[in-house]
Design an enzyme around this catalytic site. Sequence first.
Site, PDB file in Angstrom:
ATOM      1  N   GLY A  35     113.525  49.200  42.036  1.00 32.20           N
ATOM      2  CA  GLY A  35     113.709  50.297  42.975  1.00 32.20           C
ATOM      3  C   GLY A  35     112.959  50.007  44.260  1.00 32.20           C
ATOM      4  CD  GLN A  73     108.504  50.602  48.091  1.00 37.00           C
ATOM      5  OE1 GLN A  73     109.562  50.982  47.586  1.00 37.00           O
ATOM      6  NE2 GLN A  73     107.651  49.815  47.452  1.00 37.00           N
ATOM      7  CB  CYS A  84     104.261  50.146  43.422  1.00 29.55           C
ATOM      8  SG  CYS A  84     104.992  50.550  45.022  1.00 29.55           S
ATOM      9  CG  LEU A  85     108.419  45.655  44.694  1.00 27.53           C
ATOM     10  CD1 LEU A  85     109.776  45.529  45.384  1.00 27.53           C
ATOM     11  CD2 LEU A  85     108.094  44.395  43.913  1.00 27.53           C
ATOM     12  CG  HIS A  96     107.592  54.568  41.620  1.00 26.67           C
ATOM     13  ND1 HIS A  96     106.464  54.034  41.033  1.00 26.67           N
ATOM     14  CD2 HIS A  96     107.757  53.899  42.791  1.00 26.67           C
ATOM     15  CE1 HIS A  96     105.978  53.087  41.828  1.00 26.67           C
ATOM     16  NE2 HIS A  96     106.747  52.984  42.896  1.00 26.67           N
ATOM     17  CD  GLU A  97     111.409  53.264  44.107  1.00 26.80           C
ATOM     18  OE1 GLU A  97     110.991  53.221  45.275  1.00 26.80           O
ATOM     19  OE2 GLU A  97     111.025  52.469  43.229  1.00 26.80           O
ATOM     20  CG  HIS A 128     107.535  54.763  47.599  1.00 19.85           C
ATOM     21  ND1 HIS A 128     106.339  54.239  48.027  1.00 19.85           N
ATOM     22  CD2 HIS A 128     107.865  54.071  46.486  1.00 19.85           C
ATOM     23  CE1 HIS A 128     105.956  53.266  47.201  1.00 19.85           C
ATOM     24  NE2 HIS A 128     106.874  53.145  46.247  1.00 19.85           N
TER      25      HIS A 128
HETATM   26 ZN    ZN Z   1     106.781  51.841  44.645  1.00 21.73          ZN
END
Ligand code: ZN
Length: 174
Positions: free
Chosen positions: A46, A51, A95-96, A137-138, A141
Site C-alpha cells: 500500500g 508518502q 511502513c515504507l 494504515h493508508e 497517512h
Molecule cells: Zn505507511
Amino acid sequence: MALREVLKFPDKRLKEVSTPIVEITDEIRAMAQDMLDVMYDEPGIGLAAPQIGEAVRLIVVDTEWTEEGAERNPWVLINPEIVERNGKLVWTEGCLSVPDIEAEVERSESVVLRATNLEGDAVEIEASQLQAVCFQHEIDHLDGVLFIDRISRLKRNLYVQRRKKQLRRELEEA
Ligand code: ZN
C-alpha cells in the site's frame, strides 16, 4: 524511468492532513501511476500520496500481490473513507516511510470503505484482516498519522532516538 522518492520519517510533510480530490485530472492519473510504480518496486502492499510528497487524498493498495511477477490487481482509491468498523485485532505493521521498525498496532478487524475510483465511480469495499489493516494504515497517512503514532510512547521514543542517531551517522558519512 525514475521512480518518485518515498519520504521518510521525520519528514514534516508526512504530518500534513491531505486535501480531498475534487476532479480526476491527468495529473491525478499520472500520480496514481507513479504511486503504483513505487509500491510494486519497493515492494509494498500500500502507498498513500503524502508518502511521495503529494498532500491529496489518494491511496493505492494491493494486498494480494505477494510475489514478483504475480498478477497486479490494485485498488486505486480517491477520497477513501471508513464508514463502518467492526471488531479489534492486533497486527504487526511496517511502513515504507518509517525505516527499520515493525510494531504491533491495534486496528479494527473489519471495515467498510467508500471511495471513488480513477474512472470516477463510487466504490464500496468490505475488507477484513490484512486488507482492512492496510486500508486503515493508508488512510491514516492522509490524516498525517503514522503507525508509530499508535504504539506505546516508550516504544515510539526509543525508535525516534534510534532514527535520529542513524540520520546523524548518515550525515557524518556523507
Ligand atoms: Zn505507511
